[in-house]
Design a protein around this motif. Structure first.
Motif, PDB file in Angstrom:
ATOM      1  N   LYS A 195       0.837  -1.202   0.000  1.00 31.83           N
ATOM      2  CA  LYS A 195       0.000   0.000   0.000  1.00 31.83           C
ATOM      3  C   LYS A 195       0.875   1.257   0.000  1.00 31.83           C
ATOM      4  O   LYS A 195       0.583   2.236  -0.707  1.00 31.83           O
ATOM      5  N   ALA A 196       1.952   1.234   0.761  1.00 28.61           N
ATOM      6  CA  ALA A 196       2.867   2.375   0.776  1.00 28.61           C
ATOM      7  C   ALA A 196       3.555   2.545  -0.571  1.00 28.61           C
ATOM      8  O   ALA A 196       3.761   3.670  -1.045  1.00 28.61           O
ATOM      9  N   ALA A 197       3.902   1.426  -1.214  1.00 28.56           N
ATOM     10  CA  ALA A 197       4.563   1.481  -2.518  1.00 28.56           C
ATOM     11  C   ALA A 197       3.652   2.093  -3.577  1.00 28.56           C
ATOM     12  O   ALA A 197       4.087   2.913  -4.393  1.00 28.56           O
ATOM     13  N   ILE A 198       2.384   1.704  -3.572  1.00 27.94           N
ATOM     14  CA  ILE A 198       1.432   2.216  -4.559  1.00 27.94           C
ATOM     15  C   ILE A 198       1.236   3.722  -4.384  1.00 27.94           C
ATOM     16  O   ILE A 198       1.069   4.463  -5.357  1.00 27.94           O
ATOM     17  N   ARG A 199       1.291   4.196  -3.155  1.00 25.10           N
ATOM     18  CA  ARG A 199       1.099   5.624  -2.874  1.00 25.10           C
ATOM     19  C   ARG A 199       2.382   6.435  -3.034  1.00 25.10           C
ATOM     20  O   ARG A 199       2.338   7.662  -3.084  1.00 25.10           O
ATOM     21  N   ASN A 214       1.475 -18.737   0.308  1.00 22.89           N
ATOM     22  CA  ASN A 214       0.451 -19.463   1.059  1.00 22.89           C
ATOM     23  C   ASN A 214       0.784 -19.601   2.535  1.00 22.89           C
ATOM     24  O   ASN A 214       0.089 -20.314   3.270  1.00 22.89           O
ATOM     25  N   GLU A 215       1.835 -18.922   2.999  1.00 22.66           N
ATOM     26  CA  GLU A 215       2.168 -18.935   4.425  1.00 22.66           C
ATOM     27  C   GLU A 215       1.201 -18.023   5.181  1.00 22.66           C
ATOM     28  O   GLU A 215       0.885 -16.921   4.740  1.00 22.66           O
ATOM     29  N   THR A 216       0.760 -18.473   6.335  1.00 22.28           N
ATOM     30  CA  THR A 216      -0.201 -17.724   7.151  1.00 22.28           C
ATOM     31  C   THR A 216       0.522 -17.038   8.309  1.00 22.28           C
ATOM     32  O   THR A 216       1.362 -17.641   8.975  1.00 22.28           O
ATOM     33  N   PHE A 217       0.168 -15.771   8.537  1.00 25.22           N
ATOM     34  CA  PHE A 217       0.767 -14.983   9.617  1.00 25.22           C
ATOM     35  C   PHE A 217      -0.333 -14.304  10.425  1.00 25.22           C
ATOM     36  O   PHE A 217      -1.404 -13.995   9.899  1.00 25.22           O
ATOM     37  N   GLU A 218      -0.057 -14.075  11.678  1.00 24.90           N
ATOM     38  CA  GLU A 218      -0.941 -13.239  12.481  1.00 24.90           C
ATOM     39  C   GLU A 218      -0.786 -11.789  12.020  1.00 24.90           C
ATOM     40  O   GLU A 218       0.307 -11.355  11.663  1.00 24.90           O
ATOM     41  N   VAL A 219      -1.895 -11.063  12.031  1.00 27.36           N
ATOM     42  CA  VAL A 219      -1.865  -9.641  11.685  1.00 27.36           C
ATOM     43  C   VAL A 219      -2.577  -8.854  12.777  1.00 27.36           C
ATOM     44  O   VAL A 219      -3.507  -9.338  13.414  1.00 27.36           O
ATOM     45  N   SER A 220      -2.117  -7.640  12.984  1.00 27.50           N
ATOM     46  CA  SER A 220      -2.709  -6.781  14.005  1.00 27.50           C
ATOM     47  C   SER A 220      -3.993  -6.150  13.492  1.00 27.50           C
ATOM     48  O   SER A 220      -4.252  -6.102  12.284  1.00 27.50           O
ATOM     49  N   GLU A 221      -4.800  -5.639  14.401  1.00 27.34           N
ATOM     50  CA  GLU A 221      -6.009  -4.909  14.004  1.00 27.34           C
ATOM     51  C   GLU A 221      -5.639  -3.690  13.164  1.00 27.34           C
ATOM     52  O   GLU A 221      -6.324  -3.344  12.205  1.00 27.34           O
ATOM     53  N   GLU A 222      -4.543  -3.057  13.524  1.00 25.92           N
ATOM     54  CA  GLU A 222      -4.089  -1.877  12.781  1.00 25.92           C
ATOM     55  C   GLU A 222      -3.815  -2.219  11.320  1.00 25.92           C
ATOM     56  O   GLU A 222      -4.129  -1.455  10.413  1.00 25.92           O
ATOM     57  N   ALA A 223      -3.238  -3.418  11.095  1.00 29.88           N
ATOM     58  CA  ALA A 223      -2.871  -3.810   9.737  1.00 29.88           C
ATOM     59  C   ALA A 223      -4.079  -4.060   8.855  1.00 29.88           C
ATOM     60  O   ALA A 223      -3.963  -4.077   7.625  1.00 29.88           O
ATOM     61  N   LEU A 224      -5.248  -4.255   9.440  1.00 31.71           N
ATOM     62  CA  LEU A 224      -6.462  -4.512   8.675  1.00 31.71           C
ATOM     63  C   LEU A 224      -7.138  -3.234   8.204  1.00 31.71           C
ATOM     64  O   LEU A 224      -8.087  -3.281   7.425  1.00 31.71           O
ATOM     65  N   SER A 225      -6.644  -2.100   8.657  1.00 30.41           N
ATOM     66  CA  SER A 225      -7.241  -0.823   8.262  1.00 30.41           C
ATOM     67  C   SER A 225      -6.876  -0.483   6.814  1.00 30.41           C
ATOM     68  O   SER A 225      -5.733  -0.703   6.395  1.00 30.41           O
ATOM     69  N   PRO A 226      -7.809   0.084   6.040  1.00 32.65           N
ATOM     70  CA  PRO A 226      -7.476   0.527   4.682  1.00 32.65           C
ATOM     71  C   PRO A 226      -6.417   1.631   4.661  1.00 32.65           C
ATOM     72  O   PRO A 226      -5.799   1.874   3.630  1.00 32.65           O
ATOM     73  N   ASP A 227      -6.197   2.293   5.793  1.00 34.15           N
ATOM     74  CA  ASP A 227      -5.203   3.362   5.876  1.00 34.15           C
ATOM     75  C   ASP A 227      -3.830   2.863   6.316  1.00 34.15           C
ATOM     76  O   ASP A 227      -2.889   3.655   6.458  1.00 34.15           O
ATOM     77  N   PHE A 228      -3.702   1.564   6.525  1.00 37.28           N
ATOM     78  CA  PHE A 228      -2.452   1.005   7.046  1.00 37.28           C
ATOM     79  C   PHE A 228      -1.354   1.023   5.990  1.00 37.28           C
ATOM     80  O   PHE A 228      -1.518   0.522   4.876  1.00 37.28           O
ATOM     81  N   THR A 229      -0.236   1.618   6.330  1.00 36.46           N
ATOM     82  CA  THR A 229       0.977   1.551   5.512  1.00 36.46           C
ATOM     83  C   THR A 229       2.168   1.345   6.438  1.00 36.46           C
ATOM     84  O   THR A 229       2.079   1.600   7.645  1.00 36.46           O
ATOM     85  N   LEU A 230       3.273   0.901   5.882  1.00 36.20           N
ATOM     86  CA  LEU A 230       4.492   0.718   6.651  1.00 36.20           C
ATOM     87  C   LEU A 230       5.604   1.592   6.071  1.00 36.20           C
ATOM     88  O   LEU A 230       5.682   1.786   4.852  1.00 36.20           O
ATOM     89  N   PRO A 231       6.479   2.110   6.932  1.00 38.15           N
ATOM     90  CA  PRO A 231       7.644   2.850   6.435  1.00 38.15           C
ATOM     91  C   PRO A 231       8.647   1.886   5.823  1.00 38.15           C
ATOM     92  O   PRO A 231       8.648   0.689   6.133  1.00 38.15           O
ATOM     93  N   PHE A 232       9.509   2.400   4.973  1.00 36.78           N
ATOM     94  CA  PHE A 232      10.519   1.560   4.334  1.00 36.78           C
ATOM     95  C   PHE A 232      11.712   1.424   5.274  1.00 36.78           C
ATOM     96  O   PHE A 232      12.819   1.900   5.000  1.00 36.78           O
TER      97      PHE A 232
END
Length: 367
Positions: A195-199, A214-232
């Motif tokens: 998401k950060a890359a696209i923006r 196909n690997e499964t990971f736990e994700v935080s509630e924050e990560a499920l937000s449409p506004d969630f991005t990560l810094p590089f």
């Protein structure tokens, strides 16, 4: 330097020609946001990130081979054609040079393409557009012409796809001014970084690992937000005090496995750093870790010469971290051969947890 590891783990066989359509792994996913789910596969994370960005910005579109009607060779774009239509999700002929050039032109006119390469080995057909047009136009225009776009797809070795389909292009693209190069590991990495890359206003090369889809990971509630991005920026996946293990994508998994073995069998506290970004490289995070642990190894599935590990060693040598090293830095890499097709040889060609343990023991002088 260790170049010939013992044996790879967690491998999934694929008995089709690499250029042929590839069936998705078991399981289903949706292009919609996962509002109540606490786990997610990397494939689902990428799919949902693309869908949300298509929803958010009408200038974003997806283009590539089999991305629409077939739902993507790896099913990363599953459901997007039905939801967004042919204007936003565009199938192309098998011509990387052609559709990448078209996408670069669209970016120069203000659109925001997401270009899928069925394999980054095939991006070699389009490297002139990526390296000479997308990466350099902003600079050569004196800052007047942006080229906002993402090049994404599987990078590095999979299983049984031989030498022409198994290369890791992280060092190649990481050496080019004007590009940003991201290497996600987990589902949260995949969602937030894509998401950060696209923006991002710059062209971004987004290097995924097929064997993580196909690997499964736990994700935080924050990560499920449409506004969630990560810094590089790099992420410390595991805190430690005796040695720093710096790595990216699937080798994060092997490094975490190695850290558990080291703690259990040798009482060694290993810190595992997930780079997440090759360019920009988070040198500050590496320096901070080395100042704490005083030892460093790098782990990558690239050829040993001119790799990401080589750049990290140079950065550490040229920084204040050098004075904190109590032993030379060691690189753990792939073998210095074209990737073999035969499974028995392929298993020896890339790092795994035992190889990483062996390297750490060498650096720490553990018998």
């Amino acid at each position: 330097m260790y170049k010939l590891p013992l044996r790879n783990v967690s491998r999934t066989a694929r008995l089709v020609h690499p250029r042929a359509p590839i069936a998705a792994a078991a399981g289903s996913w949706s292009a919609l946001r996962y509002a109540s789910t606490k786990t997610m596969t990397v494939r689902e994370a990428l799919n949902s990130a693309i869908a949300e960005e298509l929803d958010r910005d009408d200038d974003v579109f997806v283009i590539g081979e089999e991305v629409a009607q077939y739902n993507g060779a790896y099913k990363v774009t599953k459901g997007l054609l039905d939801r967004f239509g042919e204007r936003r999700v565009v199938d192309t002929p098998i011509t990387e040079y052609g559709f990448t050039g078209l996408a670069v032109g669209a970016a120069l006119k203000g659109l925001k393409p997401i270009v899928e390469f069925m394999s980054f080995n095939f991006s070699m057909q389009a490297i002139d557009h990526v390296v000479n047009s997308a990466a350099k136009t902003h600079y050569m225009s004196g800052g007047t012409q942006k080229c906002q776009m993402v090049f994404r797809g599987p990078n590095g070795a999979a299983v049984g796809v031989a030498a022409q389909h198994s290369q890791d292009f992280s060092p190649w693209y990481g050496s080019i001014p004007g590009l940003k190069v991201l290497v996600p590991y987990s589902a949260e990495d995949a969602r937030g970084l894509l998401k950060a890359a696209i923006r991002d206003p710059n062209p971004v090369v987004f290097l995924e690992n097929e064997l993580l889809y196909n690997e499964t990971f736990e994700v935080s509630e924050e990560a499920l937000s449409p506004d969630f991005t990560l810094p590089f920026k790099a992420k410390v996946e595991r805190e430690g005090k005796d040695i720093s293990i710096v790595t990216y994508t699937r080798n994060v998994q092997f490094s975490l496995e190695a850290a558990k073995i080291l703690e259990k069998d040798y009482g060694v506290s290993a810190e595992v750093i997930n780079l997440r970004s090759i360019r920009p490289l988070d040198v500050d995070a590496l320096i901070k870790s080395v100042k704490k642990t005083n030892h460093l190894i790098t782990v990558e599935s690239t050829f040993p010469s001119f790799g990401v590990g080589s750049e990290i060693v140079a950065q550490i040598m040229e920084s204040e971290a050098f004075d904190h090293l109590d032993a030379p830095v060691m690189r753990v890499t792939g073998a210095d051969v074209p990737t073999p097709y035969a499974k028995e040889l392929e298993d020896f060609a890339f790092p795994d947890a035992p190889t990483i343990v062996k390297a750490v023991k060498s650096v720490l002088s553990i018998e």
